[in-house]
Design an enzyme around this catalytic site. Sequence first.
Site, PDB file in Angstrom:
ATOM      1  N   HIS A  56       0.284  -4.366  -0.975  1.00  0.00           N
ATOM      2  CA  HIS A  56       1.103  -3.161  -1.144  1.00  0.00           C
ATOM      3  C   HIS A  56       0.978  -2.657  -2.584  1.00  0.00           C
ATOM      4  CE1 HIS A  56       3.803  -4.978   2.201  1.00  0.00           C
ATOM      5  NE2 HIS A  56       3.229  -3.911   2.728  1.00  0.00           N
ATOM      6  N   LYS A  60      13.400  -3.439  14.004  1.00  0.00           N
ATOM      7  CA  LYS A  60      12.486  -4.465  13.495  1.00  0.00           C
ATOM      8  C   LYS A  60      13.310  -5.553  12.833  1.00  0.00           C
ATOM      9  CE  LYS A  60       7.872  -2.933  12.256  1.00  0.00           C
ATOM     10  NZ  LYS A  60       7.028  -2.487  11.154  1.00  0.00           N
ATOM     11  N   ARG A  69      -6.076  -1.370   6.362  1.00  0.00           N
ATOM     12  CA  ARG A  69      -6.764  -2.615   6.005  1.00  0.00           C
ATOM     13  C   ARG A  69      -8.009  -2.816   6.838  1.00  0.00           C
ATOM     14  NH1 ARG A  69      -1.228  -5.691   6.663  1.00  0.00           N
ATOM     15  NH2 ARG A  69      -1.094  -3.910   8.061  1.00  0.00           N
ATOM     16  N   SER A 126       2.532  -8.931   5.256  1.00  0.00           N
ATOM     17  CA  SER A 126       3.834  -9.572   5.034  1.00  0.00           C
ATOM     18  C   SER A 126       4.066 -10.652   6.095  1.00  0.00           C
ATOM     19  CB  SER A 126       4.958  -8.544   5.112  1.00  0.00           C
ATOM     20  OG  SER A 126       4.792  -7.552   4.132  1.00  0.00           O
TER      21      SER A 126
HETATM   22  P1  ADP Z   1       5.288  -1.181   8.323  1.00  0.00           P
HETATM   23  O1  ADP Z   1       6.261  -2.089   8.997  1.00  0.00           O
HETATM   24  O2  ADP Z   1       5.751   0.220   8.172  1.00  0.00           O
HETATM   25  O3  ADP Z   1       3.865  -1.286   8.795  1.00  0.00           O
HETATM   26  P2  ADP Z   1       4.514  -2.694   6.010  1.00  0.00           P
HETATM   27  O4  ADP Z   1       5.423  -3.045   4.900  1.00  0.00           O
HETATM   28  O5  ADP Z   1       3.996  -3.811   6.828  1.00  0.00           O
HETATM   29  O6  ADP Z   1       5.357  -1.688   6.839  1.00  0.00           O
HETATM   30  O7  ADP Z   1       3.325  -1.802   5.492  1.00  0.00           O
HETATM   31  C1  ADP Z   1       3.527  -0.574   4.879  1.00  0.00           C
HETATM   32  C2  ADP Z   1       2.189   0.104   4.713  1.00  0.00           C
HETATM   33  O8  ADP Z   1       1.377  -0.664   3.846  1.00  0.00           O
HETATM   34  C3  ADP Z   1       1.381   0.263   6.003  1.00  0.00           C
HETATM   35  O9  ADP Z   1       0.667   1.475   5.939  1.00  0.00           O
HETATM   36  C4  ADP Z   1       0.426  -0.899   5.964  1.00  0.00           C
HETATM   37  O10 ADP Z   1      -0.770  -0.606   6.677  1.00  0.00           O
HETATM   38  C5  ADP Z   1       0.162  -0.994   4.476  1.00  0.00           C
HETATM   39  N1  ADP Z   1      -0.235  -2.350   4.065  1.00  0.00           N
HETATM   40  C6  ADP Z   1       0.350  -3.516   4.376  1.00  0.00           C
HETATM   41  N2  ADP Z   1      -0.312  -4.559   3.827  1.00  0.00           N
HETATM   42  C7  ADP Z   1      -1.357  -4.019   3.152  1.00  0.00           C
HETATM   43  C8  ADP Z   1      -2.440  -4.557   2.401  1.00  0.00           C
HETATM   44  N3  ADP Z   1      -2.616  -5.869   2.259  1.00  0.00           N
HETATM   45  N4  ADP Z   1      -3.305  -3.696   1.849  1.00  0.00           N
HETATM   46  C9  ADP Z   1      -3.153  -2.364   2.033  1.00  0.00           C
HETATM   47  N5  ADP Z   1      -2.191  -1.797   2.741  1.00  0.00           N
HETATM   48  C10 ADP Z   1      -1.304  -2.594   3.290  1.00  0.00           C
END
Ligand code: ADP
Length: 159
Positions: A17, A41, A90, A128
């Site tokens: 992130h 969620k 990703r 995550s």
């Molecule tokens: P959500 O539950 O909305 O998917 P996340 O916190 O899991 O929330 O992810 C938020 C955003 O960040 C999403 O667009 C996800 O694809 C992106 N994201 C999550 N992990 C990574 C990573 N390792 N690298 C790049 N983008 C990421």
Amino acid sequence: MRTAIYPGSFDPITNGHLDLVARAAKLFDRVIVAVANNDAKKSLFTLDERTSMVRQAIAEWPKVEADCFEGLLVNYVERRAGDAIVRGLRAVSDFEFEFQLALMNRKLNERVETIFMMPKESYTFLSSRLVKEIARLGGDVSSFVPQHVRAALTTKLNP
Ligand code: ADP
């Protein structure tokens, strides 16, 4: 003044992130990392915990701020006068869901654009969900999350 909104669950925020936040900060004058309060969620950390972990992680970046929101993302983007939503891609597996989400958001509000960014290759496997699983099983997550997040995971999972 161009503002990007980077929404997500951030349960918890990872180095993947943060890689995206750094990239967005190069393109925009202001980046708001917006932590979603989504009752559907089930999250490990509360909204307050997730937001304060984000706040601590971005503390050194003057252009970046942490916030949280409830309800429709496009309404939040309007309220904060955001120009674009930033989301991360990703792998191809992220694409279908993200594509659908972006088009739905456009349908709800034509003014708001969605921009996709790719993290550094070494973060493409990072999520995550996996971080929580590794931490739960006693693995070392220090290269995946900031130090304060690692500490929060340890406290949460071994109360
Ligand atoms: P959500 O539950 O909305 O998917 P996340 O916190 O899991 O929330 O992810 C938020 C955003 O960040 C999403 O667009 C996800 O694809 C992106 N994201 C999550 N992990 C990574 C990573 N390792 N690298 C790049 N983008 C990421």
